[in-house]
Scaffold this active site. Structure first.
Site, PDB file in Angstrom:
ATOM      1  CG  ASP A  33      -2.888  15.144   1.596  1.00 55.70           C
ATOM      2  OD1 ASP A  33      -2.420  16.041   1.560  1.00 55.70           O
ATOM      3  OD2 ASP A  33      -2.880  14.198   2.389  1.00 55.70           O
ATOM      4  CG  HIS A  97       1.028  16.203   3.217  1.00 58.00           C
ATOM      5  ND1 HIS A  97      -0.191  15.656   3.132  1.00 58.00           N
ATOM      6  CD2 HIS A  97       1.330  16.159   4.327  1.00 58.00           C
ATOM      7  CE1 HIS A  97      -0.463  15.346   4.638  1.00 58.00           C
ATOM      8  NE2 HIS A  97       0.440  15.577   5.265  1.00 58.00           N
ATOM      9  CB  SER A 424       0.279  13.270   7.348  1.00 59.55           C
ATOM     10  OG  SER A 424      -0.292  14.702   7.811  1.00 59.55           O
TER      11      SER A 424
END
Length: 630
Positions: A33, A97, A424
């Site tokens: 990620d 994220h 996600s």
């Protein structure tokens, strides 16, 4: 009843007090990620011993980054070009994220987590005692194929148990041309399941971008909590929209203007463009200090740049998700939007205010959210994708304090936890669930873990998602049931090679996927319908009837002595026969084979049926689906 924050795990029937194993702390979840924010309370290592002996990885520590006994490894990859603005040359997350996904899968317990008081409760991951290994592959300008493949290779060599990849391409690629599919094949060969996000390009069909049969493809579903943001007008009318609005406007009312009435004429815009509030289209002088009504859902950056106090956006898109914006904002449906527009035109000095968001119960949940990418599988239509659905809407989890809530210019809010949406977010829920299953069944193959998650998923409603299984796969994650599924559909490298050979792959393309000297021959050329997959999909041109024969084998992992009966659900237009219809087992690990014959009359709607093997204790469910006419 108070809604708890990480409502997502509770909503799946997976409370913190659920039964856990002592080996959960030996499970290592790899996150490919944007990195991680190591100081987050979700990654504190209090009570953790040293990393498990199987761990072979390293930590690229530096002056600004160190690992601990929770984050046991961290690396970053940058094979192409210079770093972008705001990027940090370390495993540290400057986007948010990666911290969000890591804490969702495996974060520790953090009480009183919230986003400015919204979604207050205890934040936690699916396997709070497990370890996290970080592989930073994504930057402000994206994620390169070379970095993805290098990270997969390192994660495999490092000894991880599950790989979580909330990353996907912009369009579908064949398996030999897709770095995530190739990396996931290599991880599968080494006994590691890869969990993938399906993509955020829905609701159109064939938009899924991660769909290799050896990985788990996860769609995004809702939970029973949503966020409502009210707009009050000067005539005291109140309209409900959606957003995650953390702002509290201090004054009562502000001037309300319509974007189409305040164009930036000096820059060549007129009302036909400024009504959408696109970049630089608004006149700062006229918008300053107002709330602006726009005819398009956007990120709100244009309104903020024009010095607006807030914005109301009317649009038909994304009615089922609340987004964060850099200023007070509410997203309205067209009916409410037109009422607000009528009010603006009815008075000489229209005013409004936008209230802070409140939480509300979504009694229809779970259903697949509109943005979640759909099947059918664009490369192999006879393999159902996505595989499963997990919570992916308005999820609160850890965030990077190297950015802001939105990451947009003008946003000053630096927070430890944030509420965002996407496949996600659903992917790490599945990754955490897979890690939980593996903690009970450490010897299981990736296919067995995937089968357990799929065959125990809660069935979802085609009434809420007319694309049915092509939206939600096998159903909604149920991690508790998945730990003890009764039967599993197992498969290994040889089975997937047979599948690829049956798809007509040349030796060259086959070896691009396998990374070894595998070849296709008459002996290993099989049909897609015989891949031992836990779901059944048919493909055909419209307006015809087709018959498909599927061969399957299940392995007993439930009660040593057990008898399973086939229970078939078939709508009109779908005929399903199972032979034999009874499977008897005398020991654990015993395998039994059966044949499913499906006849489908392809018509205007998706035909969605199922096969359940039931021994009175375990119900092992597989969807059987045929597409609508194309």
């Amino acid at each position: 009843m108070k809604l708890l924050t990480t409502r997502s795990w509770d909503f799946m029937g997976f409370p913190q007090a659920v039964q856990r194993t002592t080996v959960e702390s030996d499970i290592i979840v790899a996150m490919l990620d944007t990195g991680i924010w190591p100081e987050s309370a979700s990654f504190i290592d209090d009570g953790f011993g040293p990393p498990p002996n199987k761990w072979k990885g390293t930590c690229q520590s530096s002056a600004n980054f160190t690992c601990n006994n929770k984050i046991i490894g961290a690396k970053f990859y940058r094979s192409e070009g210079n770093l972008g603005q705001g990027d940090i040359a370390s495993p540290r997350d400057s986007e948010g994220h990666g911290s969000h996904t890591a804490s969702t899968a495996a974060g520790g317990l953090v009480s009183d987590a919230s986003l400015f008081g919204l979604a207050t409760g205890t934040a936690r991951g699916g396997v709070p005692s497990s370890r996290i290994a970080v592989y930073k592959i994504c930057w402000s300008d994206g994620c390169s194929s070379a970095d993805i493949l290098a990270a997969f290779d390192d994660a495999i060599a490092d000894g991880v148990d599950i790989i979580s990849v909330s990353v996907g391409g912009f369009s579908p690629s064949d398996y030999f041309d897709d770095p995530i599919a190739i990396g996931a094949f290599h991880s599968m060969k080494n006994g590691i399941l890869t969990s993938n996000s399906a993509g955020n390009s829905g609701p159109d069909p064939e938009t899924i971008t991660n769909f290799s049969p050896w990985s788990l493809s996860v769609a995004a579903g809702t939970i029973d909590r949503k966020f409502v943001t009210k707009v009050q007008l000067g005539n005291n009318e109140v309209y409900e929209g959606s957003s995650v609005n953390t702002f509290e406007l201090e004054d009562d009312m502000y001037p309300l203007v319509y974007g189409g009435d305040v164009p930036n004429t000096k820059a060549g815009f007129d009302g036909s463009i400024s009504r959408y509030c696109i970049s630089n289209s608004l006149d700062v002088t006229l918008v300053n200090g107002t709330i602006v009504l726009c005819d398009l859902l956007s990120d709100g950056e244009t309104a903020l740049a024009a010095d607006a106090i807030g914005t109301v956006m009317q649009d038909v898109d994304f009615p089922d998700v609340a987004f964060v914006f850099p200023l007070p904002a509410s997203h309205m449906n067209l009916n409410n939007g037109s009422q607000i527009s009528d009010y603006i035109n009815s008075t000489s000095k229209p005013t409004a205010t936008i209230l802070k968001s409140i939480e509300s119960k979504d009694s229809l949940a779970p259903y697949v959210v509109s943005f979640s990418s759909r099947g059918p599988n664009p490369i192999t239509r006879d393999i159902l994708k996505p595989d499963i659905t997990g919570p992916g809407v308005d999820i609160l989890a850890a965030w990077s304090q190297g950015t802001t809530v939105t990451g947009l210019e003008g946003d000053k809010r630096v927070v430890p936890y944030n509420i965002i949406s996407g496949t996600s977010m659903s992917c790490p829920h599945a990754s955490g669930a897979a890690a939980y299953v593996k903690s009970f069944n450490p010897g299981w193959s990736p296919a067995a873990i995937k089968s357990a998650l799929m065959t125990t998923a809660s069935p979802m409603s085609a009434a809420l998602n007319t694309d049915a299984d092509y939206a939600y796969g096998s159903g909604y994650l149920d991690p508790v049931k998945a730990a003890k599924p009764g039967l599993v559909y197992d498969a290994g490298e040889a089975d997937y090679v047979i599948f690829l050979c049956g798809q007509g792959y040349s030796t060259k393309f086959l070896q691009l996927v396998t990374g070894d000297n595998s070849t296709c021959s008459a002996a290993n050329n099989g049909t897609v319908w015989d891949l031992n997959y836990p779901s059944f999909a048919l493909s055909a041109k419209s307006g015809i009837s087709i018959t498909r024969v599927f061969h399957r084998t299940v392995t007993n992992v439930g009660s040593p002595v057990s008898t399973y009966k086939a229970i078939v659900m078939a709508p009109t237009g779908l005929q399903i026969q199972v032979e034999p219809s009874v499977l008897s087992f005398k020991s654990l690990g015993q395998k039994q084979s059966f044949v499913v014959t499906v006849e489908a009359a392809i018509g205007d709607t998706v035909l969605s049926g199922s096969l359940v093997w039931d021994d009175g204790v375990y119900q092992v469910r597989s969807p059987i689906v045929a597409p609508a006419s194309s």
